[in-house]
Structures are given as structure tokens and as C-alpha cells.
Design a protein around this motif. Structure first.
Motif, PDB file in Angstrom:
ATOM      1  N   LEU A   1      34.954 -11.641  24.664  1.00 57.06           N
ATOM      2  CA  LEU A   1      34.856 -10.428  25.354  1.00 57.06           C
ATOM      3  C   LEU A   1      33.446 -10.163  25.775  1.00 57.06           C
ATOM      4  N   VAL A   2      32.466 -10.328  24.984  1.00 56.67           N
ATOM      5  CA  VAL A   2      31.100 -10.174  25.106  1.00 56.67           C
ATOM      6  C   VAL A   2      30.565 -11.255  25.913  1.00 56.67           C
ATOM      7  N   ALA A   3      30.926 -12.419  25.951  1.00 55.60           N
ATOM      8  CA  ALA A   3      30.567 -13.488  26.724  1.00 55.60           C
ATOM      9  C   ALA A   3      31.090 -13.308  28.456  1.00 55.60           C
ATOM     10  N   HIS A   4      32.273 -12.754  28.429  1.00 54.32           N
ATOM     11  CA  HIS A   4      32.774 -12.335  29.733  1.00 54.32           C
ATOM     12  C   HIS A   4      31.764 -11.059  30.417  1.00 54.32           C
ATOM     13  N   VAL A   5      31.567 -10.220  29.538  1.00 51.14           N
ATOM     14  CA  VAL A   5      30.498  -9.172  30.068  1.00 51.14           C
ATOM     15  C   VAL A   5      29.209  -9.857  30.449  1.00 51.14           C
TER      16      VAL A   5
ATOM     17  N   ASP B   1      30.127  -1.018  36.316  1.00 54.61           N
ATOM     18  CA  ASP B   1      30.543   0.028  35.319  1.00 54.61           C
ATOM     19  C   ASP B   1      32.172  -0.045  35.006  1.00 54.61           C
ATOM     20  N   ARG B   2      32.800  -0.628  35.914  1.00 52.90           N
ATOM     21  CA  ARG B   2      34.033  -0.948  35.965  1.00 52.90           C
ATOM     22  C   ARG B   2      34.379  -2.145  34.646  1.00 52.90           C
ATOM     23  N   VAL B   3      33.383  -2.905  34.828  1.00 56.81           N
ATOM     24  CA  VAL B   3      33.309  -4.228  34.015  1.00 56.81           C
ATOM     25  C   VAL B   3      33.196  -3.705  32.624  1.00 56.81           C
ATOM     26  N   LEU B   4      32.207  -2.909  32.359  1.00 55.96           N
ATOM     27  CA  LEU B   4      31.995  -2.414  31.091  1.00 55.96           C
ATOM     28  C   LEU B   4      33.020  -1.405  30.576  1.00 55.96           C
ATOM     29  N   PHE B   5      33.664  -0.798  31.386  1.00 53.00           N
ATOM     30  CA  PHE B   5      34.770   0.053  31.054  1.00 53.00           C
ATOM     31  C   PHE B   5      35.991  -0.763  30.603  1.00 53.00           C
ATOM     32  N   GLN B   6      36.234  -1.788  31.382  1.00 50.08           N
ATOM     33  CA  GLN B   6      37.225  -2.929  30.875  1.00 50.08           C
ATOM     34  C   GLN B   6      37.074  -3.340  29.665  1.00 50.08           C
ATOM     35  N   TYR B   7      35.718  -3.877  29.316  1.00 51.12           N
ATOM     36  CA  TYR B   7      35.260  -4.296  28.064  1.00 51.12           C
ATOM     37  C   TYR B   7      35.502  -3.258  27.030  1.00 51.12           C
ATOM     38  N   SER B   8      35.066  -1.940  27.179  1.00 50.33           N
ATOM     39  CA  SER B   8      35.373  -1.002  26.048  1.00 50.33           C
ATOM     40  C   SER B   8      37.098  -0.863  25.777  1.00 50.33           C
ATOM     41  N   ARG B   9      37.883  -0.752  26.744  1.00 49.23           N
ATOM     42  CA  ARG B   9      39.300  -0.848  26.638  1.00 49.23           C
ATOM     43  C   ARG B   9      39.778  -2.010  25.934  1.00 49.23           C
ATOM     44  N   ALA B  10      39.408  -3.252  26.370  1.00 45.85           N
ATOM     45  CA  ALA B  10      39.810  -4.425  25.753  1.00 45.85           C
ATOM     46  C   ALA B  10      39.282  -4.420  24.291  1.00 45.85           C
ATOM     47  N   ALA B  11      38.233  -3.901  24.092  1.00 45.66           N
ATOM     48  CA  ALA B  11      37.751  -4.237  22.654  1.00 45.66           C
ATOM     49  C   ALA B  11      38.249  -3.082  21.878  1.00 45.66           C
TER      50      ALA B  11
ATOM     51  N   ILE C   1      46.520 -13.867  23.079  1.00 48.93           N
ATOM     52  CA  ILE C   1      46.533 -12.805  23.979  1.00 48.93           C
ATOM     53  C   ILE C   1      45.418 -12.567  24.620  1.00 48.93           C
ATOM     54  N   ASP C   2      45.526 -12.391  26.117  1.00 46.88           N
ATOM     55  CA  ASP C   2      44.254 -12.128  26.929  1.00 46.88           C
ATOM     56  C   ASP C   2      43.930 -10.688  26.698  1.00 46.88           C
ATOM     57  N   TRP C   3      42.636 -10.574  25.851  1.00 49.02           N
ATOM     58  CA  TRP C   3      42.303  -9.224  25.626  1.00 49.02           C
ATOM     59  C   TRP C   3      41.700  -8.707  26.824  1.00 49.02           C
ATOM     60  N   TRP C   4      40.985  -9.518  27.626  1.00 51.54           N
ATOM     61  CA  TRP C   4      40.540  -9.243  28.836  1.00 51.54           C
ATOM     62  C   TRP C   4      41.515  -8.318  29.582  1.00 51.54           C
TER      63      TRP C   4
END
Length: 93
Positions: free
Chosen positions: A25-29, A47-57, A82-85
Motif C-alpha cells: 500500500l505504501v509503495a502504491h502511495v 488527497d483522494r489517493v491518501l484517503f484511499q490509502y487510509s481506508r485500505a490500511a 485480497i486487493d487491499w487497495w
């Protein structure tokens, strides 16, 4: 193997899985931050990417920490990845 040893091994398996998935997930961000820096993404997209990261994490954390660790370890070993992203993705209304 004793029950205590089985639980310890299960905790280690789940912890390793959690760490590996979080690293993905961090590598994706990181890749998206690079795109932002060169101008391919605007601040709202980032911002949307960071929010999606937060939700996925958060979803990953819940999966790895809530419930029976031995059952989770079995799922990690035997179930499809599972695709957490995608789990953190927004649902369009």
C-alpha cells in the motif's frame, strides 16, 4: 505442536502478512506522490489517493487484528489474495 506454539506461529504469519501488505500500500502511495510531483495529479487527486490509502490500511488492520489469529493465519495461507487497495476504494453513488 502445542496450542501455545500454534498461536505464536499464527501471530507471526499474520504479522508478516500485515507488514508485506502494508508495504504494498505504501509503495502504491509513493508512486502516486511521484506522479503528483511531476504534475500528473492535482492536489485533489492526491488527497483522494491518501484517503484511499487510509481506508485500505484500516481494512487491512481490522483483518489482521480482529478475530481469531489462527483463523486469520489459515485465510492468509489458503484463501485468494485480497486487493487491499481496492478495498479502500470509493464507491460511486
Amino acid at each position: 505442536m502445542s496450542e501455545k506454539e500454534a498461536r505464536r506461529q499464527a501471530r507471526q504469519q499474520v504479522a508478516a502478512y500485515h507488514e508485506a501488505q502494508l508495504a504494498e500500500l505504501v509503495a502504491h502511495v509513493a508512486g502516486e506522490i511521484d506522479r503528483f510531483r511531476i504534475g500528473d495529479l492535482d492536489p485533489f487527486d492526491m488527497d483522494r489517493v491518501l484517503f484511499q490509502y487510509s481506508r485500505a490500511a484500516k481494512e487491512l488492520w481490522k483483518y489482521c487484528t480482529l478475530g481469531n489469529v489462527e483463523v486469520t493465519a489459515r485465510f492468509v495461507r489458503e484463501e485468494p489474495a485480497i486487493d487491499w487497495w481496492e478495498r479502500g476504494a470509493f464507491t460511486e453513488r
